[in-house]
Structure formats: structure tokens, C-alpha cells
Motif scaffolding. Structure first.
Motif, PDB file in Angstrom:
ATOM      1  N   UNK A   1     -11.271  -0.169 -16.380  1.00 41.82           N
ATOM      2  CA  UNK A   1     -10.548  -0.332 -17.644  1.00 41.82           C
ATOM      3  C   UNK A   1     -10.979  -1.620 -18.340  1.00 41.82           C
ATOM      4  N   UNK A   2     -11.218  -2.667 -17.556  1.00 41.98           N
ATOM      5  CA  UNK A   2     -11.700  -3.917 -18.139  1.00 41.98           C
ATOM      6  C   UNK A   2     -13.107  -3.744 -18.714  1.00 41.98           C
ATOM      7  N   UNK A   3     -13.964  -3.000 -18.007  1.00 47.71           N
ATOM      8  CA  UNK A   3     -15.302  -2.737 -18.531  1.00 47.71           C
ATOM      9  C   UNK A   3     -15.227  -2.035 -19.883  1.00 47.71           C
ATOM     10  N   UNK A   4     -14.310  -1.099 -20.001  1.00 46.42           N
ATOM     11  CA  UNK A   4     -14.184  -0.336 -21.238  1.00 46.42           C
ATOM     12  C   UNK A   4     -13.634  -1.184 -22.380  1.00 46.42           C
ATOM     13  N   UNK A   5     -13.087  -2.369 -22.058  1.00 43.41           N
ATOM     14  CA  UNK A   5     -12.686  -3.298 -23.087  1.00 43.41           C
ATOM     15  C   UNK A   5     -13.866  -4.036 -23.694  1.00 43.41           C
ATOM     16  N   UNK A   6     -14.999  -4.037 -23.007  1.00 42.07           N
ATOM     17  CA  UNK A   6     -16.189  -4.749 -23.478  1.00 42.07           C
ATOM     18  C   UNK A   6     -17.296  -3.796 -23.897  1.00 42.07           C
ATOM     19  N   UNK A   7     -17.496  -2.710 -23.137  1.00 40.43           N
ATOM     20  CA  UNK A   7     -18.610  -1.790 -23.359  1.00 40.43           C
ATOM     21  C   UNK A   7     -18.122  -0.537 -24.082  1.00 40.43           C
ATOM     22  N   UNK A   8     -19.013   0.066 -24.861  1.00 41.25           N
ATOM     23  CA  UNK A   8     -18.671   1.293 -25.578  1.00 41.25           C
ATOM     24  C   UNK A   8     -18.565   2.482 -24.633  1.00 41.25           C
ATOM     25  N   UNK A   9     -19.482   2.542 -23.668  1.00 42.74           N
ATOM     26  CA  UNK A   9     -19.558   3.642 -22.701  1.00 42.74           C
ATOM     27  C   UNK A   9     -19.783   3.038 -21.323  1.00 42.74           C
ATOM     28  N   UNK A  10     -19.210   3.641 -20.299  1.00 41.93           N
ATOM     29  CA  UNK A  10     -19.383   3.167 -18.922  1.00 41.93           C
ATOM     30  C   UNK A  10     -19.884   4.316 -18.064  1.00 41.93           C
ATOM     31  N   UNK A  11     -20.968   4.072 -17.325  1.00 44.05           N
ATOM     32  CA  UNK A  11     -21.496   5.059 -16.387  1.00 44.05           C
ATOM     33  C   UNK A  11     -20.824   4.834 -15.038  1.00 44.05           C
TER      34      UNK A  11
END
Length: 301
Positions: A162-172
Motif C-alpha cells: 500500500x505504501x508503494x502504491x502511494x509513490x508508484x503508479x503501478x506495482x508488479x
């Protein structure tokens, strides 16, 4: 409409080897024809790759020396865009720091392919922030490598993603999580991408070390380090552990359909440093061509 807000009747495939496999241009034309007659679901492809000598590259070492110049490679990116197909630069080296951001060769591609169709794959938050500030039209995707490199169990940590999705548009996601439907359903499914044809062992204890070795080799250009990455698995597994066939983490068509029912629409095929015929062609046939042909039509790609 946000670049990540995609219609539910389209499936998006991100395919390896956009700079190296001319066969993918044939696939683009085939999908265009298929989409004209498809009654239910369309297929949109993206491609990804990295050119030789790119210190920001990660996940694989690219050493196609003399295959093309950077100018030639950029023309291929433009050719993809002319077909309506986005290109992702694999700049996923986790070792990138502020002092590396001035790399002229890597910035050349960012500067000359900057448009909303294209994107950048990152593991470094420093590079992610740099791209978002200097080249805001790019979609920035979080590499599958990043969770392995940042914590023992980050690849299965919901709050971490969830934190990654706060910075990146898409997460693999890690392929180890591809069939954890409860985990996936708690994330915005339109903003995650799943690697379909992973060949690594599900219980491999050396994933992090392997990614670290690959990224170090790219960053330093050290040929001893580069050679080591090509024989990494055999040495770590005591002379070589045979990979199961089919691979443990490869998805099948039923898995794909179940994931789509959760709202997942983005999928990825790897294989950018292998021979096109050694596996990627078969994956394209299995996952992209066959499921989307009209009933009674049989094409061999």
C-alpha cells in the motif's frame, strides 16, 4: 481519465524484448486484427527492455554489443509509439542514488521518449522521484525486484505494498503472491501487474542475492561480475538444481480468468535476454493469442 484507470473489457500485456525481438511487431499487427473481430475483450500490448551499457538497468545484464546504437534503439521506441504501443524502460537498478542521476546515456532515453504512452520501471525511490519531477508524463512502475531487496518478507506485506502504491503508479507483485486472492483483493487491482511466466523456484533462497549481483554488474560494468550473474544459479544450487517443468510459479489460463474476475487486467511476460523461440513465443501463444481468438479460429504465432 487517469492513465491507470483502464476499462474492464481490455487486458494489458507487458512483453519483454521490445528492443530486441522484431517478431513482436508481427504480434502487434496480429493483435490489431484480432481486436477488430473480438466481441468481448480487447488485448492491448506494451513492451519493455533496456539497451546495452545502461547503468540504471536491473534484473538482467544486457550486453548486445554492436547490435545497435542508442539512436537506433530510440527509433525502435518511436516505432512502437507510432503503432500506439507504449514502451517501458527497465531502469530498475536498486543501487541508483542521487549521484547517479546525471548519467547521460540513461537520460538520453528519458529526454527523447518522454510522452504519456511510455513508462519507466524502477526499484530506486530516488530514481522514481527524479522521473516524476523531471519527466512527469511517464508512468512509473515499481519493479518486481524491489520487495525482495528491501526486507525479508516485504514481498508478502500488505501495508508495504500500500505504501508503494502511494509513490508508484503501478506495482508488479512477487509471483509468489499471484494466487493469494485475498491479498490481491485488498489492493487496487487496476494498479497491480502480475508476472505470468516466472521460471524461478518458488522456494529459492537466493533471489535477493541474485538481484543484488545483477544490479551490481550493471552499475559497475565489471565483467567478472557480469559473468558471475550468468552462472549464479548453478553455483548457488551446488552445480545446478533442475527447474521443474512446468515452472512452479507459472500461471495457467484458469488462473488468469480467476484473477481477471478480481479486477486484475495487467499481466507481464518475461524473457528479454533469452532466444525468442526458447520460451517467449510459446508464452505469447498460450496466454495472449489462443484465449482471444474467435471460436473456430486457430492461428499459430
Amino acid at each position: 481519465m487517469n492513465r491507470c484507470d483502464l476499462p474492464g473489457n481490455t487486458v494489458y500485456w507487458n512483453i519483454a524484448g521490445g528492443l530486441f525481438y522484431p517478431e513482436l511487431f508481427n504480434l502487434a499487427h496480429l493483435l490489431n486484427l484480432m481486436n477488430r473481430v473480438a466481441s468481448e475483450q480487447k488485448v492491448q500490448m506494451f513492451v519493455y527492455d533496456s539497451h546495452q551499457g545502461m547503468s540504471w538497468n536491473g534484473g538482467r545484464v544486457i550486453h548486445r554489443c554492436n547490435s545497435s546504437t542508442k539512436e537506433d534503439a530510440l527509433q525502435i521506441v518511436h516505432k512502437w509509439n507510432a503503432l500506439g504501443i507504449g514502451f517501458y524502460f527497465v531502469f530498475s537498478n536498486h543501487l541508483i542514488e542521487n549521484r547517479h542521476l546525471g548519467d547521460a546515456r540513461c537520460n538520453y532515453f528519458l529526454e527523447h521518449a518522454h510522452n504519456p504512452m511510455n513508462g519507466v520501471v524502477c526499484s530506486s525511490d530516488v530514481l522514481c522521484d527524479y522521473v516524476k519531477e523531471k519527466f512527469p508524463q511517464y508512468t512509473v512502475k515499481c519493479s518486481v525486484m524491489k520487495p525482495y531487496l528491501e526486507g525479508k518478507n516485504s514481498w508478502k506485506d500488505l501495508d508495504y505494498h500500500r505504501n508503494l502504491l502511494g509513490r508508484y503508479d503501478i506495482v508488479v507483485l512477487s509471483p509468489r503472491m499471484n494466487l493469494d486472492f485475498d491479498f490481491i483483493s485488498q489492493l487496487p487491482t487496476d494498479r497491480i501487474e502480475l508476472l505470468v511466466n516466472e521460471v524461478c523456484l518458488k522456494d529459492c533462497a537466493f533471489t535477493k542475492k541474485h538481484y543484488q549481483a545483477l544490479n551490481f554488474a550493471n552499475m559497475t560494468g565489471d565483467w567478472d561480475a557480469i559473468e558471475a550473474t550468468y552462472f549464479f544459479c548453478g553455483k548457488q544450487h551446488g552445480g545446478g538444481r533442475q527447474l521443474p517443468n512446468p515452472p512452479q510459479m507459472e500461471l495457467n489460463l484458469d488462473h488468469i480468468r480467476a484473477l481477471q474476475s478480481l479486477g486484475v487486467s495487467r499481466f507481464k511476460l518475461q524473457g528479454r535476454t533469452d532466444s525468442f523461440n526458447s520460451g517467449l513465443r510459446q508464452s505469447i501463444q498460450k496466454f495472449i493469442v489462443n484465449p482471444h481468438l474467435p471460436e473456430g479460429v486457430n492461428l499459430i504465432y
